[in-house]
Design a protein around this motif. Structure first.
Motif, PDB file in Angstrom:
ATOM      1  N   VAL A  88       0.847  -1.195   0.000  1.00 54.49           N
ATOM      2  CA  VAL A  88       0.000   0.000   0.000  1.00 54.49           C
ATOM      3  C   VAL A  88       0.882   1.245   0.000  1.00 54.49           C
ATOM      4  O   VAL A  88       1.749   1.400   0.865  1.00 54.49           O
ATOM      5  N   GLY A  89       0.666   2.133  -0.966  1.00 57.23           N
ATOM      6  CA  GLY A  89       1.434   3.369  -1.056  1.00 57.23           C
ATOM      7  C   GLY A  89       0.906   4.435  -0.116  1.00 57.23           C
ATOM      8  O   GLY A  89      -0.311   4.605   0.029  1.00 57.23           O
ATOM      9  N   VAL A  90       1.825   5.157   0.525  1.00 58.37           N
ATOM     10  CA  VAL A  90       1.486   6.288   1.392  1.00 58.37           C
ATOM     11  C   VAL A  90       2.307   7.480   0.908  1.00 58.37           C
ATOM     12  O   VAL A  90       3.548   7.440   0.920  1.00 58.37           O
ATOM     13  N   HIS A  91       1.599   8.540   0.483  1.00 62.01           N
ATOM     14  CA  HIS A  91       2.270   9.654  -0.198  1.00 62.01           C
ATOM     15  C   HIS A  91       1.673  10.963   0.329  1.00 62.01           C
ATOM     16  O   HIS A  91       0.663  11.454  -0.184  1.00 62.01           O
ATOM     17  N   HIS A 114       6.364   3.833   1.487  1.00 65.50           N
ATOM     18  CA  HIS A 114       6.402   5.280   1.708  1.00 65.50           C
ATOM     19  C   HIS A 114       7.116   5.988   0.558  1.00 65.50           C
ATOM     20  O   HIS A 114       8.093   5.481   0.006  1.00 65.50           O
ATOM     21  N   CYS A 115       6.633   7.192   0.236  1.00 60.39           N
ATOM     22  CA  CYS A 115       7.253   8.002  -0.808  1.00 60.39           C
ATOM     23  C   CYS A 115       7.354   9.446  -0.332  1.00 60.39           C
ATOM     24  O   CYS A 115       6.379  10.020   0.171  1.00 60.39           O
ATOM     25  N   ASN A 116       8.524  10.032  -0.489  1.00 61.62           N
ATOM     26  CA  ASN A 116       8.742  11.414  -0.086  1.00 61.62           C
ATOM     27  C   ASN A 116       7.868  12.348  -0.926  1.00 61.62           C
ATOM     28  O   ASN A 116       7.848  12.246  -2.158  1.00 61.62           O
ATOM     29  N   VAL A 193       7.581  -5.430   6.271  1.00 64.77           N
ATOM     30  CA  VAL A 193       6.661  -4.448   6.848  1.00 64.77           C
ATOM     31  C   VAL A 193       6.712  -3.100   6.145  1.00 64.77           C
ATOM     32  O   VAL A 193       5.758  -2.320   6.218  1.00 64.77           O
ATOM     33  N   MET A 194       7.819  -2.801   5.458  1.00 60.03           N
ATOM     34  CA  MET A 194       7.953  -1.466   4.872  1.00 60.03           C
ATOM     35  C   MET A 194       8.907  -1.494   3.686  1.00 60.03           C
ATOM     36  O   MET A 194       9.895  -2.235   3.677  1.00 60.03           O
TER      37      MET A 194
END
Length: 580
Positions: A88-91, A114-116, A193-194
């Motif tokens: 799952v992407g979190v942006h 995660h994406c900056n 996990v990440m």
């Protein structure tokens, strides 16, 4: 070691230390379970989009507040098909959203990607495609930009990914009608996990993976050494999409440390946050800390600070000394004027800082000193190109053995294999170990300057350039040697905090005088950058030397500085000064 007077008692920390189920995927639930103050405000997150965000009351979230929100998010994700091992992407620019979504996803056994938020849209879209996300929660504008980039590339990824505005999700996600089955998920040590990403300064951002066990390795012992006295308050200016940002927030929640999470940090906003929150220790990447104008830190806030923590690349003496002049530190039972600067060398792949040294106002050893490996490092070595250990005093590649290192890069087994040599993980750094056991950071491997006389390492030169010019920031890069085709010479690009007109010729002269005194290679040229665009940085604040090399390759060939740089700014400071 912190024993008494801490936010978490000895008994509470013993419970955490002894619980072998505790890891990166379930740390929040252990933090909540061990706490006896679950309603105490713990995380503070000002809305930095508001003009006066540093005025008025700062409200905080307690562990109970976080738990309720995490369960709502997890329920939303599960209802949208998220299962164990789903990517799952979190942006988002919102550091609190990033953390709470991370906890919700890992509590489901899913993988948070995660994406900056500062990453270019096309690069972010490619990164999400490469990491095979099936759901993306993002800020509305970042989501639109990612979808547009996918559409430009044919649209296949955008059609297969469930997307949601992360703020709308927060406002509308309902509470479940009852307990979520199998929640929180029971992880195995090797469960992914990440996925986070590297800085991308040398090319396409890499995608290192982190597991439940490896990403927590080294943190268990830090339950006893991390600053956690009852008067301690942490301010983190780290990018909260980065593994370092997640790592330090993990420690804050486990140890019950009041923490301010600062979004989009630069020097000015960090200064405002210090004055408002009055932390005892501050975390940031080197550039953010370097930008702090110490004259604007209020005395009432400065006196509380006992330490600054810089991490990632090692920091420069020019940036450390002004900060250590603030605050007060303890040595034994004595309270002494001036704070500590804890300088750590690490990388995205390492999961934590691997080398550490501490500077005070009285420190006289700098020169890119990174100290010694931390206890979590099983072995560190200076290696040649064939993987052989080099003796003390010789420069070579840094290889480490540590359980915290990434098990590899997502969907790139070749890169994972290339990063190993004789059982060591190659960090991409050039280092030197001295007979006294201290290590020095000399360069990143792509940034080494290959002259006709042999390799020149840029970081020791930058140290001298910064001290000599007192510039805000500087980069030493390779430019073409006009007299020896195929070889390069070092050139400096320097950026000052103010707009005072300076002579690049005079700066070049004083820099080269100082470099010769240190026995270092003099510069071939020096450019004064009129603004940050002329000394660009990537999403994590690292200078984009690759771009500078492209811009200034012909600096010494007799050709003018590229028209885009010269005509856009029209500043005499962009005229290169050549070294004869």
């Amino acid at each position: 070691m912190n024993i008494r007077g801490t936010h978490r008692s000895v008994a509470q920390r013993l419970r955490l230390t002894a619980d072998r189920r505790l890891g990166a995927g379930n740390f929040f639930w252990h933090a909540w379970k061990v706490a006896d103050d679950r309603d105490r405000p713990l995380l503070f997150h000002p809305d930095t989009t508001s003009e006066h965000w540093d005025r008025g009351e700062l409200t905080g979230l307690s562990l109970d507040d976080m738990r309720r929100t995490v369960i709502r998010y997890a329920h939303w994700y599960r209802s949208h098909g998220v299962l164990p091992h789903t990517h799952v992407g979190v942006h988002t620019r919102n550091g609190l959203f990033g953390l709470l979504h991370h906890i919700a996803l890992t509590s489901l056994g899913a993988v948070a990607v995660h994406c900056n938020p500062r990453m270019e849209a096309r690069t972010a879209a490619e990164y999400f495609t490469r990491t095979r996300i099936t759901v993306l929660a993002a800020d509305a504008d970042l989501l639109a930009a990612t979808l547009a980039a996918w559409q430009e590339d044919g649209g296949a990824t955008g059609k297969s990914v469930v997307t949601e505005d992360i703020r709308l999700l927060d406002e509308t996600a309902p509470r479940p009608s009852g307990p979520l089955p199998g929640f929180p998920y029971r992880h195995r040590a090797d469960d992914l996990v990440m996925i986070s990403h590297s800085s991308g300064t040398t090319g396409r951002p890499k995608a290192p993976m982190f597991t439940h066990g490896s990403f927590f390795d080294g943190k268990r012992s830090r339950l006893w050494t991390f600053p956690s006295q009852r008067e301690d308050r942490m301010l983190t200016a780290l990018p909260h999409s980065h593994s370092a940002g997640i790592s330090y927030l993990t420690m804050a929640l486990l140890l019950g440390i009041p923490t301010l999470v600062l979004d989009g940090a630069d020097g000015a906003s960090l200064t405002r946050a210090v004055n408002r929150f009055r932390p005892t220790f501050v975390l940031g990447f080197p550039l953010t800390l370097a930008e702090v104008d110490v004259t604007r830190v209020a005395p009432y806030a400065a006196q509380r600070i006992h330490s600054w923590n810089g991490m990632g690349d090692a920091s420069h003496e020019r940036h450390i000394r002004p900060l250590t002049a603030l605050g007060a530190r303890r040595e034994g039972r004595r309270r002494l004027p001036g704070s500590c600067y804890i300088d750590g060398l690490g990388s995205s792949e390492m999961g934590m800082v691997l080398f550490r040294t501490v500077h005070t106002p009285h420190s006289d050893s700098y020169g890119r000193l990174i100290g010694r490996p931390i206890k979590a490092v099983q072995d560190a070595a200076v290696l040649d190109a064939d993987g052989n250990r080099l003796p003390d005093g010789e420069a070579g590649l840094l290889g480490v053995r540590t359980p915290s290192v990434t098990p590899g890069y997502w969907d790139d087994p070749q890169l994972s294999q290339e990063s190993l040599s004789g059982g060591y993980f190659l960090t991409g750094d050039v280092v030197r170990r001295e007979p006294d056991g201290n290590w020095y950071h000399l360069d990143r491997t792509p940034d080494v300057i290959h002259t006709a006389d042999g390799p020149v390492y840029s970081l020791p030169l930058e140290e001298v350039v910064l001290l000599t010019t007192q510039a805000l920031d500087a980069a030493v890069i390779a430019v073409d040697d006009p007299d020896r085709p195929g070889f390069s010479l070092p050139a400096a690009v320097v950026l000052f905090r103010d707009a005072v007109d300076r002579s690049p010729e005079q700066l070049l002269d004083v820099c080269n005088t100082a470099l010769r005194k240190k026995g270092l290679r003099p510069l071939g040229a020096l450019v004064v950058a009129p603004d940050r665009d002329a000394l660009p940085v990537g999403p994590t604040g690292k200078i984009l030397k690759r771009r500078l090399r492209e811009t200034h390759a012909a600096l010494l060939s007799g050709d003018p500085v590229p028209a885009a740089a010269a005509t856009a700014h029209g500043a005499p400071g962009l005229t290169p000064a050549r070294s004869e």
